[in-house]
Design a protein around this motif. Sequence first.
Motif, PDB file in Angstrom:
ATOM      1  N   TRP A  36       0.860  -1.185   0.000  1.00 42.18           N
ATOM      2  CA  TRP A  36       0.000   0.000   0.000  1.00 42.18           C
ATOM      3  C   TRP A  36       0.896   1.235   0.000  1.00 42.18           C
ATOM      4  N   PHE A  37       0.496   2.197  -0.792  1.00 43.49           N
ATOM      5  CA  PHE A  37       1.169   3.481  -0.874  1.00 43.49           C
ATOM      6  C   PHE A  37       0.107   4.566  -0.726  1.00 43.49           C
ATOM      7  N   ARG A  38       0.541   5.787  -0.468  1.00 40.47           N
ATOM      8  CA  ARG A  38      -0.411   6.883  -0.396  1.00 40.47           C
ATOM      9  C   ARG A  38       0.219   8.160  -0.940  1.00 40.47           C
ATOM     10  N   GLN A  39      -0.654   9.048  -1.390  1.00 36.03           N
ATOM     11  CA  GLN A  39      -0.201  10.336  -1.885  1.00 36.03           C
ATOM     12  C   GLN A  39      -1.029  11.433  -1.243  1.00 36.03           C
ATOM     13  N   PRO A  40      -0.474  12.110  -0.243  1.00 33.65           N
ATOM     14  CA  PRO A  40      -1.179  13.237   0.385  1.00 33.65           C
ATOM     15  C   PRO A  40      -1.302  14.398  -0.595  1.00 33.65           C
ATOM     16  N   PRO A  41      -2.166  15.357  -0.306  1.00 37.67           N
ATOM     17  CA  PRO A  41      -2.326  16.511  -1.202  1.00 37.67           C
ATOM     18  C   PRO A  41      -1.016  17.253  -1.416  1.00 37.67           C
ATOM     19  N   ALA A  42      -0.712  17.555  -2.663  1.00 42.16           N
ATOM     20  CA  ALA A  42       0.464  18.353  -3.025  1.00 42.16           C
ATOM     21  C   ALA A  42       1.756  17.746  -2.513  1.00 42.16           C
ATOM     22  N   THR A  43       1.789  16.420  -2.421  1.00 37.20           N
ATOM     23  CA  THR A  43       2.976  15.723  -1.912  1.00 37.20           C
ATOM     24  C   THR A  43       3.248  14.506  -2.780  1.00 37.20           C
ATOM     25  N   GLU A  44       4.481  14.045  -2.765  1.00 38.08           N
ATOM     26  CA  GLU A  44       4.821  12.869  -3.538  1.00 38.08           C
ATOM     27  C   GLU A  44       4.258  11.605  -2.888  1.00 38.08           C
ATOM     28  N   ARG A  45       4.111  10.583  -3.695  1.00 39.77           N
ATOM     29  CA  ARG A  45       3.661   9.291  -3.208  1.00 39.77           C
ATOM     30  C   ARG A  45       4.640   8.757  -2.171  1.00 39.77           C
ATOM     31  N   GLU A  46       4.098   8.086  -1.137  1.00 37.87           N
ATOM     32  CA  GLU A  46       4.954   7.524  -0.105  1.00 37.87           C
ATOM     33  C   GLU A  46       4.527   6.103   0.237  1.00 37.87           C
ATOM     34  N   PHE A  47       5.486   5.336   0.663  1.00 35.51           N
ATOM     35  CA  PHE A  47       5.255   3.949   1.057  1.00 35.51           C
ATOM     36  C   PHE A  47       4.492   3.887   2.383  1.00 35.51           C
ATOM     37  N   VAL A  48       3.571   2.925   2.490  1.00 31.68           N
ATOM     38  CA  VAL A  48       2.808   2.729   3.720  1.00 31.68           C
ATOM     39  C   VAL A  48       3.119   1.361   4.329  1.00 31.68           C
ATOM     40  N   ALA A  49       2.899   0.290   3.557  1.00 31.52           N
ATOM     41  CA  ALA A  49       3.077  -1.067   4.098  1.00 31.52           C
ATOM     42  C   ALA A  49       3.265  -2.050   2.965  1.00 31.52           C
ATOM     43  N   ALA A  50       3.930  -3.167   3.268  1.00 34.32           N
ATOM     44  CA  ALA A  50       4.140  -4.221   2.287  1.00 34.32           C
ATOM     45  C   ALA A  50       4.014  -5.576   2.952  1.00 34.32           C
ATOM     46  N   ILE A  51       3.704  -6.580   2.138  1.00 39.16           N
ATOM     47  CA  ILE A  51       3.538  -7.932   2.640  1.00 39.16           C
ATOM     48  C   ILE A  51       4.045  -8.906   1.593  1.00 39.16           C
ATOM     49  N   THR A  52       4.680  -9.979   2.058  1.00 37.71           N
ATOM     50  CA  THR A  52       5.214 -10.971   1.125  1.00 37.71           C
ATOM     51  C   THR A  52       4.101 -11.816   0.522  1.00 37.71           C
ATOM     52  N   ARG A  53       4.443 -12.548  -0.535  1.00 37.05           N
ATOM     53  CA  ARG A  53       3.444 -13.292  -1.291  1.00 37.05           C
ATOM     54  C   ARG A  53       2.654 -14.266  -0.429  1.00 37.05           C
ATOM     55  N   GLY A  54       3.298 -14.877   0.555  1.00 39.95           N
ATOM     56  CA  GLY A  54       2.609 -15.826   1.416  1.00 39.95           C
ATOM     57  C   GLY A  54       2.002 -15.190   2.646  1.00 39.95           C
ATOM     58  N   GLY A  55       2.284 -13.908   2.856  1.00 40.87           N
ATOM     59  CA  GLY A  55       1.735 -13.201   4.004  1.00 40.87           C
ATOM     60  C   GLY A  55       2.531 -13.371   5.281  1.00 40.87           C
ATOM     61  N   GLY A  56       3.675 -14.036   5.200  1.00 37.60           N
ATOM     62  CA  GLY A  56       4.423 -14.329   6.415  1.00 37.60           C
ATOM     63  C   GLY A  56       5.258 -13.186   6.950  1.00 37.60           C
ATOM     64  N   SER A  57       5.548 -12.205   6.115  1.00 34.68           N
ATOM     65  CA  SER A  57       6.371 -11.072   6.552  1.00 34.68           C
ATOM     66  C   SER A  57       5.745  -9.770   6.088  1.00 34.68           C
ATOM     67  N   THR A  58       5.912  -8.742   6.930  1.00 37.87           N
ATOM     68  CA  THR A  58       5.360  -7.430   6.621  1.00 37.87           C
ATOM     69  C   THR A  58       6.406  -6.350   6.878  1.00 37.87           C
ATOM     70  N   ASN A  59       6.163  -5.199   6.311  1.00 38.59           N
ATOM     71  CA  ASN A  59       7.049  -4.047   6.459  1.00 38.59           C
ATOM     72  C   ASN A  59       6.177  -2.801   6.510  1.00 38.59           C
ATOM     73  N   TYR A  60       6.470  -1.869   7.424  1.00 42.33           N
ATOM     74  CA  TYR A  60       5.656  -0.670   7.580  1.00 42.33           C
ATOM     75  C   TYR A  60       6.516   0.584   7.596  1.00 42.33           C
ATOM     76  N   ALA A  61       5.945   1.646   7.092  1.00 44.46           N
ATOM     77  CA  ALA A  61       6.559   2.948   7.277  1.00 44.46           C
ATOM     78  C   ALA A  61       6.473   3.328   8.758  1.00 44.46           C
TER      79      ALA A  61
END
Length: 124
Positions: A36-61
Amino acid sequence: QVRLVESGGGLVQAGDSLRLSCAASGRTFSSRDMGWFRQPPATEREFVAAITRGGGSTNYADSVKGRFTISRDNAKNTLSLQMNSLKPEDTAVYYCAALLGGTWFTNDPTIDVWGQGTQVTVSS
């Protein structure tokens, strides 16, 4: 090629919760790391969260760690983002994305395919 459609955005108050969903079409969803990524108003896109294909690992901003939870259901080709304790600074267009392999754990994973986005607005 996977196609992605986000839903679940809306207008909420600070402190509320919201759950975003991303419906994926195609047979490759379960083989893709997702994010998941997000783009606030008048700002560049930023990373929010990621998950591996099997769901076993995650990463967060750091900005969402402890408040947001990414999850996936490969049987239903669905990616989700549970957002709790929302703040006005979480206001943005949120995008679901399929990632290029081997980047999910970085602080800015590389996007391969992304959806059209869903608006989240948090009022104070």
